[in-house]
Design an enzyme around this catalytic site. Structure first.
Site, PDB file in Angstrom:
ATOM      1  N   ASP A  49       0.904  -1.329  -0.063  1.00 52.80           N
ATOM      2  CA  ASP A  49      -0.068  -0.075   0.140  1.00 52.80           C
ATOM      3  C   ASP A  49       0.883   1.301  -0.116  1.00 52.80           C
ATOM      4  O   ASP A  49       1.592   1.216   1.034  1.00 52.80           O
ATOM      5  CB  ASP A  49      -0.955   0.079   1.242  1.00 52.80           C
ATOM      6  CG  ASP A  49      -1.813   1.250   1.059  1.00 52.80           C
ATOM      7  OD1 ASP A  49      -2.795   1.253   0.420  1.00 52.80           O
ATOM      8  OD2 ASP A  49      -1.572   2.224   1.949  1.00 52.80           O
ATOM      9  N   TYR A  54       2.676   9.842   0.273  1.00 54.56           N
ATOM     10  CA  TYR A  54       3.873   9.148   1.314  1.00 54.56           C
ATOM     11  C   TYR A  54       5.215   9.294   0.886  1.00 54.56           C
ATOM     12  O   TYR A  54       6.150   9.194   1.532  1.00 54.56           O
ATOM     13  CB  TYR A  54       3.536   7.632   1.415  1.00 54.56           C
ATOM     14  CG  TYR A  54       2.313   7.139   1.805  1.00 54.56           C
ATOM     15  CD1 TYR A  54       1.309   8.244   2.433  1.00 54.56           C
ATOM     16  CD2 TYR A  54       1.675   5.931   1.716  1.00 54.56           C
ATOM     17  CE1 TYR A  54       0.217   7.449   3.000  1.00 54.56           C
ATOM     18  CE2 TYR A  54       0.543   5.532   1.916  1.00 54.56           C
ATOM     19  CZ  TYR A  54      -0.451   6.372   2.713  1.00 54.56           C
ATOM     20  OH  TYR A  54      -1.531   5.948   3.095  1.00 54.56           O
ATOM     21  N   LYS A  83      -2.717   5.995  -4.451  1.00 58.81           N
ATOM     22  CA  LYS A  83      -3.786   6.788  -4.384  1.00 58.81           C
ATOM     23  C   LYS A  83      -3.589   8.241  -5.101  1.00 58.81           C
ATOM     24  O   LYS A  83      -2.531   8.533  -5.055  1.00 58.81           O
ATOM     25  CB  LYS A  83      -4.034   7.151  -2.705  1.00 58.81           C
ATOM     26  CG  LYS A  83      -3.890   5.798  -2.030  1.00 58.81           C
ATOM     27  CD  LYS A  83      -3.996   6.025  -0.565  1.00 58.81           C
ATOM     28  CE  LYS A  83      -3.926   4.468   0.060  1.00 58.81           C
ATOM     29  NZ  LYS A  83      -2.517   4.450   0.938  1.00 58.81           N
ATOM     30  N   HIS A 114      -7.625   9.487  -2.374  1.00 58.88           N
ATOM     31  CA  HIS A 114      -7.041   9.192  -0.909  1.00 58.88           C
ATOM     32  C   HIS A 114      -7.945   9.608  -0.024  1.00 58.88           C
ATOM     33  O   HIS A 114      -8.252   9.283   1.103  1.00 58.88           O
ATOM     34  CB  HIS A 114      -5.648   9.994  -0.973  1.00 58.88           C
ATOM     35  CG  HIS A 114      -4.686   9.437   0.258  1.00 58.88           C
ATOM     36  ND1 HIS A 114      -3.285   9.548  -0.128  1.00 58.88           N
ATOM     37  CD2 HIS A 114      -5.036   9.077   1.230  1.00 58.88           C
ATOM     38  CE1 HIS A 114      -2.802   8.994   1.268  1.00 58.88           C
ATOM     39  NE2 HIS A 114      -3.880   9.006   1.893  1.00 58.88           N
TER      40      HIS A 114
HETATM   41  N1  LIG Z   1      -5.568   5.851   3.253  1.00 58.15           N
HETATM   42  C1  LIG Z   1      -5.161   6.764   4.451  1.00 58.15           C
HETATM   43  O1  LIG Z   1      -5.728   7.692   4.580  1.00 58.15           O
HETATM   44  C2  LIG Z   1      -4.256   6.155   5.138  1.00 58.15           C
HETATM   45  C3  LIG Z   1      -4.076   6.655   6.350  1.00 58.15           C
HETATM   46  C4  LIG Z   1      -2.998   6.462   7.113  1.00 58.15           C
HETATM   47  C5  LIG Z   1      -2.290   5.084   6.875  1.00 58.15           C
HETATM   48  N2  LIG Z   1      -2.520   4.433   5.602  1.00 58.15           N
HETATM   49  C6  LIG Z   1      -1.760   3.223   5.471  1.00 58.15           C
HETATM   50  O2  LIG Z   1      -1.917   2.269   6.515  1.00 58.15           O
HETATM   51  C7  LIG Z   1      -0.718   1.855   6.827  1.00 58.15           C
HETATM   52  C8  LIG Z   1      -0.529   1.583   8.283  1.00 58.15           C
HETATM   53  O3  LIG Z   1      -1.045   2.691   9.009  1.00 58.15           O
HETATM   54  P1  LIG Z   1      -0.070   3.228  10.055  1.00 58.15           P
HETATM   55  O4  LIG Z   1       1.273   3.430   9.720  1.00 58.15           O
HETATM   56  O5  LIG Z   1      -0.673   4.568  10.477  1.00 58.15           O
HETATM   57  O6  LIG Z   1      -0.563   2.428  11.401  1.00 58.15           O
HETATM   58  P2  LIG Z   1      -0.307   1.040  11.997  1.00 58.15           P
HETATM   59  O7  LIG Z   1      -0.003  -0.015  11.043  1.00 58.15           O
HETATM   60  O8  LIG Z   1      -1.397   0.589  12.974  1.00 58.15           O
HETATM   61  O9  LIG Z   1       1.055   1.337  13.077  1.00 58.15           O
HETATM   62  C9  LIG Z   1       2.557   1.286  12.712  1.00 58.15           C
HETATM   63  C10 LIG Z   1       3.194   1.621  13.711  1.00 58.15           C
HETATM   64  O10 LIG Z   1       3.180   0.207  14.449  1.00 58.15           O
HETATM   65  C11 LIG Z   1       4.473  -0.303  14.939  1.00 58.15           C
HETATM   66  N3  LIG Z   1       4.426  -1.725  14.439  1.00 58.15           N
HETATM   67  C12 LIG Z   1       4.169  -2.399  13.404  1.00 58.15           C
HETATM   68  N4  LIG Z   1       4.132  -3.620  13.797  1.00 58.15           N
HETATM   69  C13 LIG Z   1       4.554  -3.755  15.047  1.00 58.15           C
HETATM   70  C14 LIG Z   1       4.695  -4.918  15.993  1.00 58.15           C
HETATM   71  N5  LIG Z   1       4.526  -6.198  15.711  1.00 58.15           N
HETATM   72  N6  LIG Z   1       5.040  -4.704  17.265  1.00 58.15           N
HETATM   73  C15 LIG Z   1       5.048  -3.307  17.824  1.00 58.15           C
HETATM   74  N7  LIG Z   1       5.006  -2.084  16.912  1.00 58.15           N
HETATM   75  C16 LIG Z   1       4.718  -2.482  15.604  1.00 58.15           C
HETATM   76  C17 LIG Z   1       5.312   0.317  13.522  1.00 58.15           C
HETATM   77  O11 LIG Z   1       6.557   0.564  14.149  1.00 58.15           O
HETATM   78  P3  LIG Z   1       8.227  -0.133  13.161  1.00 58.15           P
HETATM   79  O12 LIG Z   1       7.843   0.237  11.830  1.00 58.15           O
HETATM   80  O13 LIG Z   1       9.270   0.395  13.888  1.00 58.15           O
HETATM   81  O14 LIG Z   1       7.801  -1.763  13.207  1.00 58.15           O
HETATM   82  C18 LIG Z   1       4.464   1.620  13.406  1.00 58.15           C
HETATM   83  O15 LIG Z   1       5.205   2.680  14.376  1.00 58.15           O
HETATM   84  C19 LIG Z   1       0.094   2.952   6.146  1.00 58.15           C
HETATM   85  O16 LIG Z   1       1.499   2.653   6.399  1.00 58.15           O
HETATM   86  C20 LIG Z   1      -0.488   3.486   5.117  1.00 58.15           C
HETATM   87  O17 LIG Z   1       0.253   2.741   4.128  1.00 58.15           O
HETATM   88  C21 LIG Z   1      -3.479   4.825   4.927  1.00 58.15           C
END
Ligand SMILES: NC(=O)c1ccc[n+]([C@@H]2O[C@H](COP(=O)([O-])OP(=O)(O)OC[C@H]3O[C@@H](n4cnc5c(N)ncnc54)[C@H](OP(=O)(O)O)[C@@H]3O)[C@@H](O)[C@H]2O)c1
Length: 320
Positions: A49, A54, A83, A114
């Site tokens: 994704d 980004y 997106k 997006h």
């Molecule tokens: N469409 C939209 O508007 C939108 C908005 C936000 C996000 N997104 C997409 O969704 C993806 C994920 O969302 P997000 O990054 O906001 O939140 P998330 O995946 O809920 O959380 C990411 C965080 O969790 C940590 N993490 C991951 N696996 C872990 C584990 N097993 N143990 C402990 N910590 C862990 C990561 O750190 P490390 O990297 O250090 O492991 C990072 O700090 C984004 O990367 C993006 O592609 C889309």
């Protein structure tokens, strides 16, 4: 949406791998992203994704290209989502062509609007004020998205951060219905109403911030630190994140957790050979619901005429 094995069927007939790797991060280091994508491919991730906003398309493209060259995977094995940026509503075809150039691909598998928000083109990353927002003509944006699909530049089109009301509005104009709505979803913001609506309309839900985005400026550790997940994890001999991701899967949703750490990428993928119990589901369903970023979605309330207070680099706080 029925989930069979590690994938779900979209309304286009294509299958989407049920777990994806998120690449929206404060870490824009190309080498880190490339290494993480290769590690993810080795573990078994097949959905990636990204978004123009980004800044990860380029690194993802390089990593995928090297994986194609080395024979690790072929193009048909991977599912790539990108997106349309908030500044690109006037020309989705030009936008996707730029994305494809960054990604070194001939097509993406899924192209999403997006946000239901339109910004003036000349100020994409500046601090936002009221006059930076433009009224969004969703009919014309969606026609552009449909054109992308008709031209073979994407296999499916969809939306992100759309409420059921906004999808309803979109469906009035759509020749091709959206295949996906990608929204904030985790145990603290379960999106039951939206998911029911999407299920009725054959729209697959992808969960962003499925872990509640711990240790990021836009998320919090609230989900991760909830003792309920430690309790359920201990019972199953799993980790808290595996419990959260398994819960997403059992809701029929595709989570796209982000990690650039090889160990955590592997941990997050080990969610296929076990299940939560009805009691686990009951406890999770009773969690108090609190949207991670009420301010963030307020932005899209009237197609972009709201206020916005996100600290993410691509959206600076609204100037007052
Ligand atoms: N469409 C939209 O508007 C939108 C908005 C936000 C996000 N997104 C997409 O969704 C993806 C994920 O969302 P997000 O990054 O906001 O939140 P998330 O995946 O809920 O959380 C990411 C965080 O969790 C940590 N993490 C991951 N696996 C872990 C584990 N097993 N143990 C402990 N910590 C862990 C990561 O750190 P490390 O990297 O250090 O492991 C990072 O700090 C984004 O990367 C993006 O592609 C889309």
């Amino acid at each position: 949406m029925a989930i069979v094995g590690g994938s779900a069927e979209l309304n286009t007939g294509a299958r989407i791998p049920i777990i994806g790797m998120g690449t929206g991060s404060m870490n824009m280091n190309e080498e880190d992203i490339k290494a993480a994508v290769i590690a993810a491919l080795q573990v078994g991730y097949r959905h990636f994704d990204t978004a123009r906003a980004y800044g990860s398309e380029h690194a993802l493209g390089k990593a995928l290209n090297s994986a194609f060259q080395s024979g690790l995977v072929s193009r048909e094995d991977v599912f790539v989502t990108t997106k349309l940026q908030n500044t690109e509503h006037d020309d989705p075809v030009a936008a996707i062509k730029d994305s494809l150039k960054n990604l070194q691909l001939d097509y993406v598998d899924l192209f999403l609007i997006h946000w239901p928000v339109k910004l003036r083109t000349e100020i994409p990353f500046s601090p936002l004020k009221e006059e930076d927002f433009l009224p969004l003509d969703i009919k014309s944006t969606w026609q552009g998205m449909e054109q992308c699909m008709e031209m073979g530049l994407t296999k499916a089109i969809g939306v992100s951060n759309f409420s059921s009301k906004k999808i309803e509005d979109l469906l009035k104009h759509a020749k091709i219905p959206p295949a996906v709505d990608q929204v904030e979803m985790n145990p603290n913001w379960q999106q039951k109403k939206l998911r029911d609506y999407c299920s009725k309309h054959n729209i697959h839900v992808i969960a962003w911030s499925p872990l509640g985005a711990p240790n990021t400026p836009w998320g919090s550790n609230a989900v991760m630190d909830n003792p309920l997940f430690q309790e359920i994890a201990q019972k199953h001999g799993k980790t808290r994140t595996q419990v959260m991701l398994r819960w997403s899967l059992e809701q029929g949703v595709s989570p796209v957790p982000k990690s650039y750490n090889a160990g955590r990428l592997a941990e997050n993928f080990q969610v296929f050979d076990w299940s939560l119990t009805p009691d686990d589901h009951d406890k999770i369903s009773k969690l108090e619901q609190k949207k991670m970023q009420p301010a963030l979605t307020r932005l899209s309330k009237n197609y972009g005429m709201g206020r916005f207070e996100c600290h993410a680099p691509w959206f600076k706080p609204l100037r007052s």
